[in-house]
Design a protein around this motif. Sequence first.
Motif, PDB file in Angstrom:
ATOM      1  N   CYS A  15    -115.007  -6.754  42.598  1.00 20.50           N
ATOM      2  CA  CYS A  15    -113.553  -6.791  42.785  1.00 20.50           C
ATOM      3  C   CYS A  15    -112.914  -5.482  42.325  1.00 20.50           C
ATOM      4  CB  CYS A  15    -112.966  -7.973  42.018  1.00 20.50           C
ATOM      5  SG  CYS A  15    -111.172  -8.125  42.162  1.00 20.50           S
ATOM      6  N   LEU A  16    -113.398  -4.960  41.211  1.00 15.80           N
ATOM      7  CA  LEU A  16    -112.823  -3.747  40.630  1.00 15.80           C
ATOM      8  C   LEU A  16    -113.060  -2.520  41.507  1.00 15.80           C
ATOM      9  CD1 LEU A  16    -111.412  -2.531  38.107  1.00 15.80           C
ATOM     10  CD2 LEU A  16    -113.697  -2.139  37.161  1.00 15.80           C
ATOM     11  N   VAL A  17    -114.275  -2.372  42.047  1.00 15.83           N
ATOM     12  CA  VAL A  17    -114.613  -1.128  42.745  1.00 15.83           C
ATOM     13  C   VAL A  17    -113.910  -0.982  44.095  1.00 15.83           C
ATOM     14  CG1 VAL A  17    -116.854  -0.898  41.618  1.00 15.83           C
ATOM     15  CG2 VAL A  17    -116.695  -2.134  43.786  1.00 15.83           C
ATOM     16  N   ILE A  18    -113.446  -2.101  44.693  1.00 14.05           N
ATOM     17  CA  ILE A  18    -112.778  -1.952  45.987  1.00 14.05           C
ATOM     18  C   ILE A  18    -111.256  -1.868  45.860  1.00 14.05           C
ATOM     19  CG2 ILE A  18    -114.631  -3.084  47.260  1.00 14.05           C
ATOM     20  CD1 ILE A  18    -112.862  -5.537  47.507  1.00 14.05           C
ATOM     21  N   GLN A  19    -110.741  -1.968  44.630  1.00  8.60           N
ATOM     22  CA  GLN A  19    -109.288  -1.844  44.450  1.00  8.60           C
ATOM     23  C   GLN A  19    -108.749  -0.486  44.915  1.00  8.60           C
ATOM     24  OE1 GLN A  19    -107.285  -4.457  43.504  1.00  8.60           O
ATOM     25  NE2 GLN A  19    -109.204  -5.599  43.597  1.00  8.60           N
ATOM     26  N   PRO A  20    -109.392   0.646  44.547  1.00 15.28           N
ATOM     27  CA  PRO A  20    -108.883   1.945  45.029  1.00 15.28           C
ATOM     28  C   PRO A  20    -108.905   2.054  46.557  1.00 15.28           C
ATOM     29  CG  PRO A  20    -110.451   2.247  43.231  1.00 15.28           C
ATOM     30  CD  PRO A  20    -110.539   0.816  43.636  1.00 15.28           C
ATOM     31  N   THR A 190    -122.496  -6.473  45.993  1.00  9.92           N
ATOM     32  CA  THR A 190    -121.262  -7.257  46.010  1.00  9.92           C
ATOM     33  C   THR A 190    -120.117  -6.463  46.621  1.00  9.92           C
ATOM     34  OG1 THR A 190    -122.012  -8.420  44.008  1.00  9.92           O
ATOM     35  CG2 THR A 190    -119.691  -8.637  44.590  1.00  9.92           C
ATOM     36  N   GLY A 191    -119.704  -5.388  45.950  1.00 11.79           N
ATOM     37  CA  GLY A 191    -118.526  -4.658  46.396  1.00 11.79           C
ATOM     38  C   GLY A 191    -118.645  -4.082  47.792  1.00 11.79           C
ATOM     39  N   VAL A 192    -119.765  -3.432  48.095  1.00  9.73           N
ATOM     40  CA  VAL A 192    -119.924  -2.779  49.398  1.00  9.73           C
ATOM     41  C   VAL A 192    -120.398  -3.767  50.467  1.00  9.73           C
ATOM     42  CG1 VAL A 192    -121.168  -0.994  50.670  1.00  9.73           C
ATOM     43  CG2 VAL A 192    -120.363  -0.528  48.350  1.00  9.73           C
ATOM     44  N   ALA A 193    -121.527  -4.461  50.210  1.00 14.61           N
ATOM     45  CA  ALA A 193    -122.147  -5.274  51.261  1.00 14.61           C
ATOM     46  C   ALA A 193    -121.272  -6.448  51.695  1.00 14.61           C
ATOM     47  CB  ALA A 193    -123.510  -5.778  50.790  1.00 14.61           C
ATOM     48  N   TYR A 194    -120.751  -7.211  50.737  1.00 11.02           N
ATOM     49  CA  TYR A 194    -119.924  -8.368  51.107  1.00 11.02           C
ATOM     50  C   TYR A 194    -118.610  -7.932  51.764  1.00 11.02           C
ATOM     51  CZ  TYR A 194    -122.887 -11.853  48.790  1.00 11.02           C
ATOM     52  OH  TYR A 194    -123.917 -12.680  48.448  1.00 11.02           O
ATOM     53  N   THR A 195    -118.096  -6.781  51.351  1.00  8.98           N
ATOM     54  CA  THR A 195    -116.869  -6.293  51.984  1.00  8.98           C
ATOM     55  C   THR A 195    -117.145  -5.841  53.416  1.00  8.98           C
ATOM     56  OG1 THR A 195    -115.997  -5.589  49.828  1.00  8.98           O
ATOM     57  CG2 THR A 195    -114.972  -4.642  51.789  1.00  8.98           C
ATOM     58  N   LEU A 196    -118.279  -5.171  53.644  1.00  7.14           N
ATOM     59  CA  LEU A 196    -118.657  -4.798  55.004  1.00  7.14           C
ATOM     60  C   LEU A 196    -118.866  -6.037  55.872  1.00  7.14           C
ATOM     61  CD1 LEU A 196    -121.143  -1.822  54.404  1.00  7.14           C
ATOM     62  CD2 LEU A 196    -118.801  -1.711  55.250  1.00  7.14           C
TER      63      LEU A 196
END
Length: 258
Positions: A15-20, A190-196
């Motif tokens: 959650c934190l890494v995709i905020q920016p 989590t941050g990259v793969a699930y968001t993609l």
Amino acid sequence: MGPYTFNALRSFLGCLVIQPVIKITTGTLKPNRATLRGGILCGIALSVACNLQQVGLMYTSPGKAGFITAVYMVFVAVFGIFSAKKPSKTTLFAIILGVVGLYLICMPDNEELRMNIGDLLCIGCALFYAIQIIIIDRNSEGTDPLKMSAIQFLIAGIVSIILALVFEKPLEADLAAGLIPLLYVGIMSTGVAYTLQMVGMRGVDPAIASLIMSLESVFSVVGEFVIFGTMLTGKSLIGCGIMFIAILLSQMQPGKEK
């Protein structure tokens, strides 16, 4: 560290890494109502799936867990049969091929597919991964995929940290010992793969999306060879070939352009 602590930290980190990224691309972190609803539903399904898988890995082998978990593509196809988005016969055949390929990739020659408690938990994990995929598909209209992804991580983290506080006693030494794997899983898986996944599934049939995502097993075998020098067996290579054929077949739908 315990499975619930691990999943809580990886979810909060994702959650934190995709905020920016959200701030740069949309200018605001505030979601609309549809995005909030979709993110909460996805987060609940994802938290159940991840925790069932993580606990299941304590009682079964990684190979069996990988194979059983990836059977979520069968659950997605079954859900599709009873909905408006029925998969085509070509897609169903591709999924059957994919299951065969996954079995050859994941299951060692000396291991039988007998069910134990860990395997049953992984079946539950596959079911909830399928539910998460269906929820993403049903909530693709009028939602922001980046914000919905961040919300699902936040919800999954909250559910997991509650379970961790009830059933586990997180220790700083354990957190320090598992820091590198935790950072990789939190940022990349989590941050990259699930968001993609959230972005990529827009306009893609969920059954085909689930088949493509099951390629993780192929990448794990190839990655093991590239990074650790582990020899690829003939069985694994055949499984990878079958998976590749299944993916190509899933794209050859009647009525589509060549």
